[in-house]
Design an enzyme around this catalytic site. Structure first.
Site, short mmCIF file in Angstrom:
data_model
loop_
_atom_site.label_atom_id
_atom_site.label_comp_id
_atom_site.label_asym_id
_atom_site.label_seq_id
_atom_site.Cartn_x
_atom_site.Cartn_y
_atom_site.Cartn_z
N ASN A 139 0.99 -0.99 0.46
CA ASN A 139 -0.14 0.17 -0.18
C ASN A 139 0.72 1.56 -0.33
OD1 ASN A 139 -1.21 1.76 0.32
ND2 ASN A 139 -2.67 1.12 2.22
N ARG A 166 -2.92 -1.58 -3.37
CA ARG A 166 -3.56 -1.09 -3.56
C ARG A 166 -3.35 -0.20 -3.94
NH1 ARG A 166 -5.23 3.33 0.93
NH2 ARG A 166 -7.23 2.87 0.73
N HIS A 218 -13.33 2.46 0.30
CA HIS A 218 -12.99 1.19 1.15
C HIS A 218 -14.08 -0.23 0.75
CE1 HIS A 218 -13.52 4.57 4.43
NE2 HIS A 218 -12.16 4.65 4.48
N GLY A 224 -13.46 4.73 10.80
CA GLY A 224 -12.12 4.73 10.77
C GLY A 224 -12.21 6.22 11.23
N GLY A 236 -11.31 7.85 8.50
CA GLY A 236 -12.24 7.63 7.40
C GLY A 236 -13.40 6.13 7.52
N ARG A 245 -13.50 15.53 8.82
CA ARG A 245 -13.69 15.40 6.93
C ARG A 245 -15.91 15.51 7.85
NH1 ARG A 245 -12.09 10.42 3.87
NH2 ARG A 245 -10.80 10.19 5.02
N ASP A 300 -9.94 12.48 16.91
CA ASP A 300 -9.45 11.35 16.97
C ASP A 300 -10.26 10.56 18.27
OD1 ASP A 300 -6.99 9.07 17.60
OD2 ASP A 300 -8.75 8.76 18.96
N ARG A 355 -10.95 8.76 20.86
CA ARG A 355 -10.82 8.02 21.78
C ARG A 355 -10.54 9.70 23.08
NH1 ARG A 355 -5.80 4.49 19.70
NH2 ARG A 355 -6.30 6.35 18.27
N GLY A 412 -10.95 1.52 13.32
CA GLY A 412 -10.85 1.71 14.82
C GLY A 412 -11.72 1.79 15.24
N GLY A 432 -14.98 1.05 14.57
CA GLY A 432 -15.53 -0.10 14.85
C GLY A 432 -15.25 -0.75 15.78
N GLU A 433 -13.96 -0.95 15.39
CA GLU A 433 -13.62 -2.45 15.47
C GLU A 433 -13.54 -2.30 17.70
OE1 GLU A 433 -9.89 -3.96 14.07
OE2 GLU A 433 -11.34 -3.11 11.81
N ASN A 434 -12.66 -1.23 17.94
CA ASN A 434 -12.53 -0.88 18.97
C ASN A 434 -13.63 -0.05 19.92
OD1 ASN A 434 -9.64 -1.75 18.32
ND2 ASN A 434 -10.00 -0.21 17.39
N GLU A 482 -7.61 -5.73 5.43
CA GLU A 482 -7.25 -5.11 4.18
C GLU A 482 -6.39 -6.40 3.06
OE1 GLU A 482 -8.18 -1.27 5.43
OE2 GLU A 482 -9.11 -0.66 3.35
P1 ADP Z 1 -8.19 5.24 9.22
O1 ADP Z 1 -8.87 5.99 8.51
O2 ADP Z 1 -6.72 6.19 9.40
O3 ADP Z 1 -7.11 3.84 8.90
P2 ADP Z 1 -8.65 3.44 11.32
O4 ADP Z 1 -8.88 2.53 11.02
O5 ADP Z 1 -7.15 3.52 12.38
O6 ADP Z 1 -7.38 4.78 10.95
O7 ADP Z 1 -9.02 4.45 12.88
C1 ADP Z 1 -8.53 5.31 13.63
C2 ADP Z 1 -9.48 5.73 14.60
O8 ADP Z 1 -10.48 4.75 16.00
C3 ADP Z 1 -9.17 7.11 15.40
O9 ADP Z 1 -10.56 8.37 16.30
C4 ADP Z 1 -9.38 6.17 17.28
O10 ADP Z 1 -9.68 7.30 18.15
C5 ADP Z 1 -10.12 5.04 16.97
N1 ADP Z 1 -9.89 4.20 17.81
C6 ADP Z 1 -8.84 3.26 17.97
N2 ADP Z 1 -8.72 3.02 19.07
C7 ADP Z 1 -10.13 3.54 19.71
C8 ADP Z 1 -10.94 2.10 20.86
N3 ADP Z 1 -10.12 1.53 22.45
N4 ADP Z 1 -11.68 2.69 21.32
C9 ADP Z 1 -12.29 4.13 20.57
N5 ADP Z 1 -11.95 4.85 19.27
C10 ADP Z 1 -11.04 4.39 19.69
#
Ligand code: ADP
Length: 400
Positions: A7, A91, A180, A210, A212, A241, A283, A285, A331, A333-335, A384
């Site tokens: 990538n 990619r 995506h 994420g 994006g 955005r 961000d 977090r 980011g 959605g997963e965390n 990905e």
């Molecule tokens: P990108 O679009 O740059 O690939 P990512 O998929 O890495 O982005 O997502 C980044 C986002 O994920 C950030 O807003 C970050 O705060 C969020 N994130 C990562 N870990 C956590 C967490 N534990 N709780 C909430 N949000 C999180």
């Protein structure tokens, strides 16, 4: 099959050596600040400690030669020799209407990717730097381009035509492309596997949240609508955005408030979204922390974020007719289980009920809906790179 996935950005290369049959990552890493005085490389074999090297990386060819040297290093390499690399999967962000699936890279394909660059001026030329470097450094190894847009080429006109004028679409290519795609495809396929059903029989809404973000309605494994469009600022609210806003505001800013087109672009791409409303950070977090500490603007930013995602899920439920699953990835959605909880409060309207306890997880595949929920809710970490490796194999005829 051992496939090197690349990538390439304008000043960076992310790479991953994937064993595509098992899905295992053999090695991976990141090169940054290519072309600057102080470059940096991070490399990791499997689950070993990360190795960090600071050194100037004048160009992408040099960068890729560093990658290949590390991959075959007797001490920390993952390959006996470069001959073990059977293909390279790249990619590529924009395939336009021409590329409806991944493609074996030939000189003609390179020209066509160049032609599509006007739609992704920051990305496609940077992706080509990695492609050219790989062709030069790995002679005789097939290179495959996997496009972010191609998964969405199955959308019907009702999803991709903007109700501006027909000529703008027909003559100038202004339409929804979506992005995506590799992530949406991977996550839809994993969702089906987790549910133990063929993807061909399922209606899935994938929420890639994420920095994006985009949401996609997937019917039978094919994208039928998606929230990103011609560009990458529409749809749901994102880190910096805006997502969908009334274009009248942007016209007014230019006509009556002296803002130039590039200032407005800067506003909607870089200064809006979570950052623009919270005033704290892009961000998630940081915004959650600020909301916990009492910031009303941060709380509003979180509510806005959840509201926009929920509205797209509701809209796509109608588009799909019925929904089997809603899956969260990337980011946030997963965390971000807190924001998932906020988003899911209200999804009862489409028959989805969250299991609040099960939802308190980060970064793992899991069904997070209540056992009696008609619509399943899932968390699936995206991959990905693995999807690019799998698509590369498919295009080379080595996988059905
Ligand atoms: P990108 O679009 O740059 O690939 P990512 O998929 O890495 O982005 O997502 C980044 C986002 O994920 C950030 O807003 C970050 O705060 C969020 N994130 C990562 N870990 C956590 C967490 N534990 N709780 C909430 N949000 C999180």
């Amino acid at each position: 099959m051992k496939i090197l996935v690349i990538n390439s950005g304008s000043s960076s290369i992310k790479f991953r050596l994937v064993e595509s049959t098992s899905g295992e990552t053999l090695a991976g890493g990141l090169l940054e600040r290519i072309g600057l005085a102080e470059g940096r490389m991070e490399y990791r074999r499997g689950s070993d400690e990360k190795i960090r090297t600071d050194l100037p990386i004048p160009n992408h060819q040099f960068g890729l030669s560093l990658v290949l040297r590390n991959l075959t290093d007797p001490a920390h390499g993952a390959l006996g020799s470069l001959n073990e690399i059977e293909a390279v999967g790249h990619r590529v962000v924009h395939g336009g209407e021409r590329f409806t699936q991944a493609v074996l890279i030939t000189p003609e394909v390179i020209s066509e990717i160049e032609e599509n660059s006007f739609m992704a001026p920051l990305h496609n030329p940077a992706n080509l730097l990695g492609i050219r470097a790989a062709i030069e450094m790995l002679e005789g190894v097939p290179n495959v381009a996997v496009f972010d847009t191609s998964f969405h080429q199955t959308m019907p006109p009702v999803a991709y035509v903007y109700p501006l004028t027909w000529d703008l679409y027909k003559d100038r290519g202004f339409r929804r492309y979506g992005f995506h795609g590799t992530s949406h495809q991977y996550v839809a396929e994993r969702t089906a596997a987790i549910l133990g059903k063929p993807v061909s029989g399922l209606n899935i809404i994938v929420c890639h949240l994420g920095n994006g973000s985009s949401i996609t309605a997937v019917r039978g494994g094919r994208s039928i609508d998606t929230s990103l469009g011609f560009g990458t600022m529409c749809g749901v609210m994102m880190g910096t955005r805006s997502g969908d806003v009334d274009p009248a505001i942007l016209l007014e800013l230019m006509e009556s408030h002296g803002m130039s087109a590039s200032e407005v672009k800067d506003l909607v791409y870089k200064k809006s979204g979570l950052l623009g409303i919270s005033g704290v950070s892009s961000d998630m977090r940081d915004v959650e922390q600020a909301a916990d500490a009492g910031s009303e603007r941060a709380k509003l930013a979180l509510d806005l974020f959840a509201d926009k995602v929920r509205k797209y899920i509701g809209g796509y439920a109608v588009t799909l007719g019925s929904v089997d699953a809603v899956t969260f990835t990337a980011g946030i959605g997963e965390n971000g289980w807190e924001i998932r909880e906020t988003i899911c409060a209200g999804l009862e309207a489409i028959g989805a009920r969250l299991d609040v306890e099960a939802n308190r997880c980060r970064g793992q595949e899991r069904v997070v809906s209540a056992p009696d929920s008609r619509v399943k809710l899932l968390v699936v970490p995206t991959n990905e790179e693995l999807m690019i490796a799998i698509e590369t194999e498919r295009i080379l005829g080595l996988r059905s």
